[in-house]
Write an enzyme that holds these catalytic residues in place. Structure first.
Site, PDB file in Angstrom:
ATOM      1  CG  HIS A  45      -0.403  -0.107   2.535  1.00 21.74           C
ATOM      2  ND1 HIS A  45       0.497   0.814   3.027  1.00 21.74           N
ATOM      3  CD2 HIS A  45      -0.595  -1.000   3.540  1.00 21.74           C
ATOM      4  CE1 HIS A  45       0.825   0.504   4.268  1.00 21.74           C
ATOM      5  NE2 HIS A  45       0.182  -0.606   4.606  1.00 21.74           N
ATOM      6  CG  HIS A  67       3.989  -1.446   2.510  1.00 19.53           C
ATOM      7  ND1 HIS A  67       2.834  -2.090   2.138  1.00 19.53           N
ATOM      8  CD2 HIS A  67       4.210  -1.808   3.792  1.00 19.53           C
ATOM      9  CE1 HIS A  67       2.389  -2.813   3.132  1.00 19.53           C
ATOM     10  NE2 HIS A  67       3.194  -2.650   4.161  1.00 19.53           N
ATOM     11  CB  CYS A 121       1.306  -9.286  18.875  1.00 20.47           C
ATOM     12  SG  CYS A 121       0.358  -8.556  17.506  1.00 20.47           S
ATOM     13  CB  CYS A 125       4.005  -6.891  16.567  1.00 18.26           C
ATOM     14  SG  CYS A 125       2.831  -5.664  17.087  1.00 18.26           S
ATOM     15  CB  CYS A 185      -1.555  -6.115  19.885  1.00 15.41           C
ATOM     16  SG  CYS A 185      -0.500  -5.112  18.829  1.00 15.41           S
ATOM     17  CG  HIS A 225      -1.376  -5.796  14.709  1.00 12.96           C
ATOM     18  ND1 HIS A 225      -0.159  -5.531  15.293  1.00 12.96           N
ATOM     19  CD2 HIS A 225      -1.191  -5.686  13.374  1.00 12.96           C
ATOM     20  CE1 HIS A 225       0.737  -5.307  14.338  1.00 12.96           C
ATOM     21  NE2 HIS A 225       0.140  -5.388  13.180  1.00 12.96           N
ATOM     22  CE  LYS A 275      -3.035   1.121  12.371  1.00 15.22           C
ATOM     23  NZ  LYS A 275      -3.028   0.281  13.521  1.00 15.22           N
ATOM     24  CE  LYS A 286      -5.710  -7.211   3.979  1.00 13.94           C
ATOM     25  NZ  LYS A 286      -5.493  -8.555   4.405  1.00 13.94           N
TER      26      LYS A 286
HETATM   27  N1  MSP Z   1       8.856  -7.164   7.833  1.00 17.59           N
HETATM   28  C1  MSP Z   1       8.999  -6.128   8.783  1.00 17.59           C
HETATM   29  C2  MSP Z   1      10.260  -5.334   8.554  1.00 17.59           C
HETATM   30  C3  MSP Z   1      11.521  -6.128   8.568  1.00 17.59           C
HETATM   31  S1  MSP Z   1      12.889  -5.135   8.228  1.00 17.59           S
HETATM   32  C4  MSP Z   1      14.208  -6.073   8.552  1.00 17.59           C
HETATM   33  C5  MSP Z   1       7.791  -5.168   8.693  1.00 17.59           C
HETATM   34  N2  MSP Z   1       7.067  -5.253   7.577  1.00 17.59           N
HETATM   35  S2  MSP Z   1       5.775  -4.352   7.267  1.00 17.59           S
HETATM   36  O1  MSP Z   1       5.305  -4.797   5.989  1.00 17.59           O
HETATM   37  O2  MSP Z   1       4.871  -4.414   8.356  1.00 17.59           O
HETATM   38  O3  MSP Z   1       6.282  -2.882   7.166  1.00 17.59           O
HETATM   39  C6  MSP Z   1       7.296  -2.538   6.249  1.00 17.59           C
HETATM   40  C7  MSP Z   1       7.676  -1.076   6.380  1.00 17.59           C
HETATM   41  O4  MSP Z   1       6.575  -0.262   5.978  1.00 17.59           O
HETATM   42  C8  MSP Z   1       8.005  -0.681   7.823  1.00 17.59           C
HETATM   43  O5  MSP Z   1       9.118   0.179   7.860  1.00 17.59           O
HETATM   44  C9  MSP Z   1       6.771   0.045   8.265  1.00 17.59           C
HETATM   45  O6  MSP Z   1       7.009   0.998   9.254  1.00 17.59           O
HETATM   46  C10 MSP Z   1       6.357   0.710   6.958  1.00 17.59           C
HETATM   47  N3  MSP Z   1       4.971   1.107   6.953  1.00 17.59           N
HETATM   48  C11 MSP Z   1       3.868   0.318   7.109  1.00 17.59           C
HETATM   49  N4  MSP Z   1       2.762   1.107   7.086  1.00 17.59           N
HETATM   50  C12 MSP Z   1       3.132   2.407   6.901  1.00 17.59           C
HETATM   51  C13 MSP Z   1       2.456   3.622   6.760  1.00 17.59           C
HETATM   52  N5  MSP Z   1       1.142   3.711   6.836  1.00 17.59           N
HETATM   53  N6  MSP Z   1       3.198   4.720   6.522  1.00 17.59           N
HETATM   54  C14 MSP Z   1       4.557   4.677   6.397  1.00 17.59           C
HETATM   55  N7  MSP Z   1       5.233   3.557   6.544  1.00 17.59           N
HETATM   56  C15 MSP Z   1       4.553   2.404   6.843  1.00 17.59           C
HETATM   57  O7  MSP Z   1       7.610  -4.398   9.600  1.00 17.59           O
END
Ligand code: MSP
Length: 510
Positions: A18, A21, A126, A129, A144, A147, A298, A301
């Site tokens: 999304h 990411h 969790c 997380c 949590c 979540h 936030k 889904k």
């Molecule tokens: N798999 C772990 C990271 C392992 S790194 C060795 C993880 N994955 S995640 O898919 O949940 O998140 C990936 C990255 O996207 C994280 O840095 C997370 O903070 C970032 N983000 C997830 N949602 C976000 C927003 N809404 N806004 C900005 N960044 C976001 O954590």
């Protein structure tokens, strides 16, 4: 040549990418492109985190094996990043064979050091997380807080990592280093966490009976390595640790780990402690950025506000998306994506301010200079102003203040617009003051050249387009900003190209 090794967090593949990411990956791309332009030897690593209970469960729900599921999902991430124009050097998947070797190698080193021992873990886990929680981390309903689900009560034999032995050194590293954990708020948060007596040794494995989708503990196939130990190690795998000595020497230690604020703890505490234990040099910096919300909420889904970056790119183009996300938010804080703000900002800055300046200047060059860049010097005040903006811009880009850097560039664009309005080159040509008219156009062409260079990390497609319209034959990527590229002026005599609007106004109702 000075190097710059930048990484992003690797995303869990349990769901599609999304814009949250995408935000982090674009930030890494901005820095990678910026430093490449500055002549650094850049390595930009991104990828996906494929192991762990969350992914295992998602595969089960999809009715396929985890491997098949990961193959499908990682393809989606790569495809989205390509559409956004991300210039990563390598896309890592934690299911790669060489990664298994590296994770097991690091695990063995920590074991040999005496930092990994067997014990019984009893507590709360969790899955969202992929982390162990304490009672006091939960919200009022026992969920949590991230979540909104209760963690699972777990009791099993695990391997533990002796974090307690490293707390002191970690504190020294963070307190004495030059911005090793940024921004400052995150640094303080991490130092507080280190002062907390409850932050103790952490579990680095799970029993195979509770998690089978992961890398086995070497010598103990009943245990699977904890997904965070596996995931963090990707930063070493990506630059050849244990597999390519020269590459490792070229890029390690990492210059910058870009991660979200929610996972700073893993990067600023667990990861450096693991590296200390394995006798590997520590990264130079961890930056914990803010979160993107959508229309003030936030991304979730259940709220149904997950925006697929592919759809945005298809509709508006990668440059508009990249530009908005970084012009409208402070990278160290949370920022919002709102359709209305998006359309307003992109139309006013890219289509109006910049697009019109470019278009009218090129049209005037075509009409009055035969489509050839005239042989002049730029007007002194504006030239000096542009030089000052360059210094400010570089400082802001290097301190992750992207929105302010963009603002500085657009302040110069505004000045150039004002300059052309005040000087009225069309009138000068009419009055027969050709030299004067040419100087005005030359000055603005030079400002446009610099604008293209400065916006290149943020809007690479748009900048390449401007570059081409200004008549350059070489690629914008091949310019080094510091040496000739930035300080040289637009060459007289080159023919401008393809005159026409570079960025079309988006005509859409909100
Ligand atoms: N798999 C772990 C990271 C392992 S790194 C060795 C993880 N994955 S995640 O898919 O949940 O998140 C990936 C990255 O996207 C994280 O840095 C997370 O903070 C970032 N983000 C997830 N949602 C976000 C927003 N809404 N806004 C900005 N960044 C976001 O954590």
């Amino acid at each position: 040549m000075e190097k710059f090794y930048v990484t992003t967090a690797i995303d869990y593949v349990n769901a599609s990418p999304h814009i949250g990411h995408a935000y982090e990956k674009i930030a890494a791309d901005i820095l990678a492109r910026y430093y490449r332009l500055k002549g650094r030897d850049v390595f930009f690593l991104t990828g996906v985190d494929e192991h762990g209970s969350k992914v295992e469960r998602a595969a089960q729900q999809a009715g396929v094996t985890p491997k098949v599921f990961c193959d499908q999902m990682s393809g989606k991430f790569e495809q989205a990043w390509k559409a956004l124009g991300l210039s990563y050097d390598y896309f890592i998947r934690t299911t790669e064979d060489r990664h298994t070797l590296v994770v097991q190698g690091i695990f063995k080193k920590m074991l040999e050091k005496g930092d990994v021992y067997k014990g019984t873990y009893a507590g709360l886990y969790c899955e969202g997380c992929e982390d162990f929680l304490r009672e006091r981390d939960l919200d009022g309903d026992g969920n949590c807080p991230n979540h909104k689900r209760p963690p699972r009560e777990t009791k099993e034999e695990n391997y533990f990592f002796r974090l307690s032995s490293y707390k002191h050194r970690l504190k020294e590293w963070i307190s004495n280093g030059d911005g090793v954990v940024m921004p400052d708020g995150r640094r303080k948060e991490v130092l507080n966490q280190l002062d907390d007596d409850e932050l103790g040794d952490f579990s680095v494995s799970r029993s195979r009976s509770s998690l089978s989708w992961g890398i086995p503990v070497p010598g103990d196939p009943d245990q699977v390595i904890y997904v965070w130990v596996d995931a963090l190690t990707n930063y070493l795998t990506g630059v050849g640790y244990l597999t390519d000595k020269s590459m490792l020497a070229r890029y390690w230690p990492c210059d910058l780990h870009l991660v979200g604020k929610d996972i700073t703890k893993f990067h600023a505490i667990y990861w450096p402690a693991m590296l200390m234990s394995a006798d590997v040099a520590l990264p130079k910096r961890v930056f914990g950025h803010g979160f993107i919300t959508v229309e003030g909420q936030k991304i979730s889904k259940s709220i149904g506000n997950v925006i697929d970056p592919n759809q945005l790119v298809e509709r508006y183009g990668a440059d508009a998306v990249r530009f908005f996300l970084f012009a409208a938010t402070s990278f160290d804080q949370d920022g919002d994506f709102s359709k209305k703000e998006f359309l307003t900002k992109v139309n006013s800055e890219l289509a109006n301010n910049l697009g019109n300046l470019l278009n009218r200047t090129l049209t005037l060059v075509e009409r009055n200079c035969g489509g050839i860049v005239p042989d002049c010097q730029p007007e002194n005040n504006l030239r000096e102003e542009a030089n000052e903006v360059h210094v400010v811009y570089c400082k802001l880009m290097e301190s992750f203040e992207f929105a302010k850097a963009i603002e500085a560039v657009f302040a110069l664009v505004d000045q150039a617009n004002k300059y052309i309005n005040d000087e009225r080159p069309w009138a000068l040509f009419k009055e027969g003051k050709k030299k004067e008219g040419e100087q005005v156009l030359y000055t603005v062409l030079e400002i446009l050249r610099r604008t293209a260079l400065k916006l290149y990390p943020i809007t690479p497609g748009l900048s390449a387009g401007i570059w081409n319209q200004l008549g350059f034959k070489s690629l914008i990527e091949d310019v080094s900003q510091n040496e000739k590229g930035f300080w040289e002026l637009i060459p007289a005599g080159q023919a401008i190209n393809n005159v026409g609007p570079i960025f079309k106004r988006i005509e859409e109702e909100v």
